[in-house]
Design a protein around this motif. Structure first.
Motif, short mmCIF file in Angstrom:
data_model
loop_
_atom_site.label_atom_id
_atom_site.label_comp_id
_atom_site.label_asym_id
_atom_site.label_seq_id
_atom_site.Cartn_x
_atom_site.Cartn_y
_atom_site.Cartn_z
N TYR A 197 -7.30 -30.39 13.38
CA TYR A 197 -6.87 -29.07 13.86
C TYR A 197 -5.45 -28.74 13.42
O TYR A 197 -5.17 -27.63 12.98
N THR A 198 -4.53 -29.70 13.52
CA THR A 198 -3.15 -29.41 13.16
C THR A 198 -2.95 -29.28 11.65
O THR A 198 -2.16 -28.46 11.20
N SER A 199 -3.70 -30.07 10.86
CA SER A 199 -3.55 -29.99 9.41
C SER A 199 -4.50 -28.97 8.78
O SER A 199 -4.38 -28.68 7.58
N LYS A 200 -5.43 -28.46 9.57
CA LYS A 200 -6.45 -27.51 9.07
C LYS A 200 -7.23 -28.12 7.90
O LYS A 200 -7.62 -27.44 6.97
N SER A 201 -7.43 -29.45 7.97
CA SER A 201 -8.10 -30.15 6.89
C SER A 201 -8.80 -31.39 7.46
O SER A 201 -8.35 -31.97 8.44
N TYR B 278 -16.24 -27.68 9.82
CA TYR B 278 -15.43 -26.47 9.70
C TYR B 278 -14.25 -26.68 8.75
O TYR B 278 -13.92 -25.81 7.94
N TYR B 279 -13.61 -27.87 8.82
CA TYR B 279 -12.40 -28.10 8.05
C TYR B 279 -12.61 -28.82 6.71
O TYR B 279 -11.70 -28.88 5.90
#
Length: 193
Positions: A30-34, A85-86
């Motif tokens: 979530y924090t790295s969007k990856s 999702y990521y």
């Protein structure tokens, strides 16, 4: 004193704690969007494992096994959805999830349509789930050996929760087994030789 309710609660707490170790990966994604540097297959195999044990718990009518594996399956599904999702490799992840779904469907068909109801189904399912669980947990145990040699602690929290959970469930199994043996011997002594 009856220790089975206490052990059942300990099983729930330790197992939910073990399944919650994926929250650190969830936060990282979530924090790295990856989804880079996060492994997908442990989520998928743990989800399959949860569904197998959930079915076993339903057949055996064991509330502890049902509750723990319902929570575990829901958490693993959350991890899988967030990973999908990521990730940049959506096609690969979708293929792996479809393959896992096929394995689950084939297993369900075998245990519901091929095997007869009752103890045979329950014992075959229990053995299959046990073998799958042991093979699934070999990887973290090899990580534990690597930690002792390299003195790194990146995933040690997962390994420790696995060891605690295994200990508590083994204790619950032994108490259930001893209760079963005691009950069987009591019935035999009442009925005679």
């Amino acid at each position: 004193m009856d220790y089975l309710p206490l052990l059942s609660w300990a099983c729930i707490v330790f197992t939910v704690g073990m399944f919650s170790t994926g929250l650190t990966d969830l936060k990282k994604m979530y924090t790295s969007k990856s989804a880079d540097n996060v492994q997908f297959l442990p989520f998928l195999t743990t989800c399959l494992n949860n569904f197998g044990w959930l079915y076993y718990g339903l057949l055996k009518r064991d509330e502890t096994v049902v509750l723990v594996n319902t929570i575990g399956a829901l958490l693993q599904i959350l991890y899988i959805v967030v990973y999908f999702y990521y990730t940049k490799q959506k096609r690969l992840v979708a293929c792996q999830a479809a393959a896992a779904g096929s394995v689950l469907a084939c297993g369900w068909f075998y245990f519901t349509a091929v095997l007869p109801e009752g103890e045979t189904r329950l014992s075959h399912l229990g053995l299959t789930c046990s073998v799958f669980t042991v093979s699934m947990y070999l990887s973290p145990l090899t990580d534990l050996v690597r930690h002792t040699h390299t003195h790194t602690h990146t995933t040690l929290h997962t390994d420790c929760s696995l060891i605690l959970t295994s200990f508590v469930f083994t204790s619950k199994f032994i108490i259930n087994l001893l209760f079963f043996i005691e009950k069987t011997n009591s019935v035999e002594s009442l009925l005679g030789p």
